[in-house]
Motif scaffolding. Structure first.
Motif, mmCIF file in Angstrom:
data_model
loop_
_atom_site.group_PDB
_atom_site.id
_atom_site.type_symbol
_atom_site.label_atom_id
_atom_site.label_comp_id
_atom_site.label_asym_id
_atom_site.label_seq_id
_atom_site.Cartn_x
_atom_site.Cartn_y
_atom_site.Cartn_z
ATOM 1 N N VAL A 140 10.577 26.062 -9.508
ATOM 2 C CA VAL A 140 10.770 27.324 -8.740
ATOM 3 C C VAL A 140 9.651 28.450 -9.361
ATOM 4 O O VAL A 140 9.820 28.787 -10.548
ATOM 5 C CB VAL A 140 12.334 27.946 -8.739
ATOM 6 C CG1 VAL A 140 12.056 29.032 -7.791
ATOM 7 C CG2 VAL A 140 13.151 26.832 -8.139
ATOM 8 N N SER A 160 17.425 27.070 -8.209
ATOM 9 C CA SER A 160 17.308 27.826 -7.071
ATOM 10 C C SER A 160 18.330 28.768 -6.935
ATOM 11 O O SER A 160 18.081 29.828 -6.573
ATOM 12 C CB SER A 160 17.564 26.629 -5.935
ATOM 13 O OG SER A 160 16.332 25.585 -5.938
ATOM 14 N N ALA A 163 16.994 31.672 -8.682
ATOM 15 C CA ALA A 163 15.852 32.136 -7.907
ATOM 16 C C ALA A 163 16.243 33.122 -6.784
ATOM 17 O O ALA A 163 15.880 34.133 -6.554
ATOM 18 C CB ALA A 163 14.984 31.260 -7.210
ATOM 19 N N LEU A 173 10.085 35.353 -3.997
ATOM 20 C CA LEU A 173 10.040 33.967 -4.188
ATOM 21 C C LEU A 173 8.804 33.416 -3.924
ATOM 22 O O LEU A 173 8.217 33.782 -2.534
ATOM 23 C CB LEU A 173 11.187 33.243 -3.380
ATOM 24 C CG LEU A 173 11.062 31.607 -3.165
ATOM 25 C CD1 LEU A 173 11.525 30.981 -4.519
ATOM 26 C CD2 LEU A 173 11.947 31.264 -2.037
ATOM 27 N N ASP A 176 9.833 26.937 -3.868
ATOM 28 C CA ASP A 176 11.054 26.228 -4.543
ATOM 29 C C ASP A 176 11.081 24.711 -4.315
ATOM 30 O O ASP A 176 10.421 24.281 -3.200
ATOM 31 C CB ASP A 176 12.442 26.816 -3.482
ATOM 32 C CG ASP A 176 13.703 26.111 -3.989
ATOM 33 O OD1 ASP A 176 13.764 25.858 -5.356
ATOM 34 O OD2 ASP A 176 14.171 25.502 -3.024
ATOM 35 N N ASP A 177 11.514 24.051 -5.323
ATOM 36 C CA ASP A 177 11.420 22.825 -5.683
ATOM 37 C C ASP A 177 9.882 21.973 -6.065
ATOM 38 O O ASP A 177 9.912 21.353 -6.993
ATOM 39 C CB ASP A 177 11.937 22.035 -4.241
ATOM 40 C CG ASP A 177 12.411 20.634 -4.444
ATOM 41 O OD1 ASP A 177 13.022 20.249 -5.471
ATOM 42 O OD2 ASP A 177 11.881 19.710 -3.692
ATOM 43 N N LEU A 201 14.557 27.955 0.670
ATOM 44 C CA LEU A 201 15.058 27.895 -0.545
ATOM 45 C C LEU A 201 16.386 26.789 -0.338
ATOM 46 O O LEU A 201 17.101 27.081 0.535
ATOM 47 C CB LEU A 201 15.616 29.155 -1.080
ATOM 48 C CG LEU A 201 15.989 29.359 -2.310
ATOM 49 C CD1 LEU A 201 15.106 29.040 -3.541
ATOM 50 C CD2 LEU A 201 16.615 30.850 -2.822
#
Length: 311
Positions: A140, A160, A163, A173, A176-177, A201
């Motif tokens: 992330v 996550s 985050a 942000l 994500d991932d 997210l």
């Protein structure tokens, strides 16, 4: 090897295609440009034919002084099989021989209104971005007080969720991932999200949320320079973790090394606050203040004072 096409250059810079339209699918594989002044004069040893060939006022005016036979000869030597295209600055008109050879070899001639120096700069930056080395990592990426922090760790450890808490605390942000990373010529690492999952997210038990829709445009950004890595791992009772912060561990991404912190995870620890403080501490170090080094010097001075009092 990363590559891009001549058609992408035409589209990005709104260039006019004078000839050789069938060659717009030609591939560009290097970021360097070539101004073929020596080649127009007849010197072809060390000719970098794989580069975009860029002609300014000097090259065009010199070319116009040559005879038709020499023009055709020089153009046929200049436009080789691996030459992607030829660009002309300041919307200059080109000689008929250039058009003739261009159509003969299907090598596009592009016309730009930009000055030569400006065109060189913009083309170089564009190609460096397009052809930069890339990698995709699981993690992330967040923007915390202007510091790009890449949070890594095993699946399900809480990246996550951390985050999400950081976003609620006012940070942004990026991805994500899956984080797509490209390395610039200066060694900077720029991270972004794949277009498919941009601004999304995944929170286990809740599902996928759109951070921009839920928290506003100020809660996301499309790309960010990665300055440090925070690695989350499950707390191991007998493992020695960093207590003072004197030793800086480094982590290699592509060809660039950046600082990495290992943060142990166990119930009761507020990971978002810890990572937020780590980012602030990183900024302080870049500004010249290192709390661990200051403490170490104070401790050394205190020990020396005690020793001098004893003896």
């Amino acid at each position: 090897m990363r590559k891009t096409k001549v058609s992408n250059v035409v589209e990005h810079f709104h260039m006019k295609v004078l000839s050789g339209e069938e060659g717009l699918g030609r591939e560009i594989t290097v970021t360097d440009l070539s101004r073929p002044g020596l080649q127009l004069a007849g010197y072809f040893p060390h000719y970098a034919s794989e580069r975009i060939q860029l002609m300014g006022i000097s090259e065009i005016e010199f070319f116009s002084t040559l005879s038709r036979e020499v023009r055709l000869e020089r153009m046929r030597l200049l436009m080789q099989d691996n030459t992607p295209c030829l660009c002309v600055s300041r919307n200059q008109d080109v000689a008929p021989e250039m058009i003739e050879v261009s159509n003969e070899k299907n090598i596009p001639i592009l016309q730009s209104p930009l000055a030569t120096t400006s065109l060189v700069s913009k083309l170089t930056n564009f190609l460096e971005n397009k052809l930069a080395p890339t990698s995709t990592v699981h993690g992330v990426l967040t923007d915390i007080y202007g510091v790009g922090v890449l949070i890594m760790g095993s699946s399900g450890i809480g990246k996550s969720e951390t985050a999400l808490e950081l976003v609620k605390r006012g940070h942004r942000l990026v991805a994500d991932d899956a984080v797509e990373i490209r390395q610039t010529q200066q060694g900077q690492l720029i991270g972004s999200a794949p277009e498919l999952i941009q601004h999304l997210l995944e929170i286990r038990g809740v599902g996928i949320i759109n951070v921009m829709t839920m928290f506003g445009a100020g809660a996301v950004r499309n790309a960010k320079n990665i300055a440090m890595v925070v690695r989350l791992e499950l707390w191991e009772e007998h493992k020695m973790y960093e207590r003072l912060g004197l030793d800086e561990e480094r982590f290699k991404l592509i060809d660039t090394e950046i600082p990495i912190l290992t943060v142990p995870v166990r119930p009761g620890r507020n990971l978002a606050v810890i990572i937020e403080v780590a980012a602030m501490n990183f900024r302080l170090k870049r500004m010249g203040y290192n709390a661990a080094m200051t403490f170490s010097r104070r401790l050394t001075d205190t020990i020396e004072d005690v020793d001098s009092d004893i003896y």
